[in-house]
Design a protein around this motif. Sequence first.
Motif: not given
Length: 724
Positions: A18, A20, A484, A526, A541-543
Amino acid sequence: MTEHLKMDKIQPRLLDETGQGAITKPTPRPEGPLKVSGTARYAGEYKAENMAQGYLVRAGITKGTFKIDRDSVKDMPGFLGLFTDHMIRNSAQGTANTNPVQPGPQIQYLGQPIAVVVAETFEQARHIAHAVKVDYQREDDATPDFSTATNFKEQEKKSLSQGDLEQAMADAAFTVDATFTTSPHNSAAMEPHTALATWEGDKVTVRGSLQMLKYNQNELADSLGIPAENVRLLSHYIGGGFGSKLGIDAACVSAAVASRHLGRPVRVEMHRNNVFEAVVLRTPSRQRVRLAADKDGNLLGVGHENWQSNLPDETFSEPIDTATHFLYGGDSRTYATHVARLNRPASGSVRAPGEAIGMLALENAMDELAEAAGIDPIDLRVRNIPEVHPESGFQYSSRSLAQCLTEGADRFGWSDRKAPKERREGEWFVGMGVASAARTNILMESKARVTLNPDGTALVETDMTDIGTGTYSILSLIAAEMLGLPSDQVTVELGDTDLPHASGSGGSWGAASSGSAVFLGAKAIRRKIAERLGCDPDALRLQDGIATGGNVRRPISELLDGPVTEEGHIEPGKQEVTQAGFGAHFAEVAVNSVTGEVRVQRMLAVMAAGRILNEQTAQSQVWGGQIWGVGTALTEEIQHDHRTGHVVNNDLAEYHVPVNLDIGDLDVLFVDERDDYANPMQVKGIGELGISGAGAAITNAIYNACGVRVRDYPATPDKIFPHL
């Protein structure tokens, strides 16, 4: 929509990808400032308009029946009522999901709640409860004393015989056949049990101090004889539980009963003496451990039998031999559990039921075997770690016990350990001890609702509880990692049965179970974001509020036209593996050569519990286990009057928990580990692993210091100095 997973197969390690960073660094608890400023409100701090106060009346005899003279107190100042209906004998057992024993006019132990008095003020209610006249009819066949009990019955479902232990003992080069005794323990949570009940029509809302709300809701409904949907429980902050608040208690039931009778809110607060009597204790135990080993120290056989007690009709018995089944090898194995029915407070789950006291005996016996065989205690343990479960043949899902023992030995300076009485500093003998740690890993059904808002904030909702272990922190970090977001943009709402039902806090399954539900809810979100971004979910991708995937990069806020809500739901599946957390405890103690006083100078816990979600709260949990290990080894023992069975030391003045000056330096080391079988996050419980084996490391260190074996817990000076 619900993301539902039945955990019967290995899951991809999404949290390793992930990015984050929320769960990779120690993080303070988000509710910490509320607690230290006094603005986090506990059950006893709530008030309601026109609220009355209740106070429990306790039985004054050990066994018999009673009849209360209401007229004896009805004219006292503030009197509003005295009620005996629906009274429960003791707290419900953990996950009982049904009412505890409601004995009516029967008394089965001294101190049993038999009525609740209600008055305008707490002081008036207390005065009336002490003044009320009770007519007792005593029964002469009470059995209050564990040491002289003869009515033990073997529990066949907990007995096992494999191979021939008697022959293994006869053939062995080295044997141990020793009996260990442990005293009863009380959870002694800082916050006493309190409940505030309010009725609206045929529905009741209770603010209480409870660990497992989805079970407690059914337990209270069953106790009152009403549908579960007519019960709402609120428990936002809990000042410790340790098993004492697993089941519905007398405060909740009596407050609800009195409030229904009077048509106004009623608060019932159990004082410390109530808590020590009407809430479950850890059973006393007598344990016989037999070990048989060949000339090289390899175990040929293991026997672990135990004797314990409980009230009549209580189904719980302490699973004392749990870790013995899987920790070490040996083809011949014998187990038996014997329970006596006594007239004294109920036995039930107290932090790490089973391993907490079972491993005292097992790990002391392993130390004695190491001495008999002339083998280093760490080497003996490592060489007896089995390849597969010695009874079922199942593989271990993950196990880093050898690593914990060997890395711990290097960090603790085990090579400097001397023979008994060889290291002396003034009038103090100094020694080191070691013990393995093990705690079964459990996954419980859990649900959680996760909402992601267009402004980049998120909300997690579940009836999961926080008993001081860091649930608010863990769930916010999981949601932040998956979505994220910075963790301070995630709000967590807990402790309300109107929210999705979670596992509750207990059994070290809380973070894994409720956390997995949050994980699955966020995973479903997601997937929706990936659809809107036009990429595969595995490529998303979550950030820091930015979504990236399929060569596209956009703020999450641009992908949402309103809140997105998903519910995560996890439940255990069928897996033929052995799951447990493992570790090693090391202790250095000083024993006074004149008085037998023991001082714990330092301890090290090396823990392998899968992925660590928040190292700061995990370390805090292990510290708590080490400290309780000190108490178990040296100070804590409930003392019952042998004639009446009542708790003699029923307060924190006489029940001696460790204080600051009892604790030396505490060190914790986490072994990096993933358990693919445990849950989607690859985590295992840590809270109870930290106490399992801790006390045995201390008593093993006592022997290494001064040459005295203590087999009767706690190891108070009177059990040491006569043998110096």
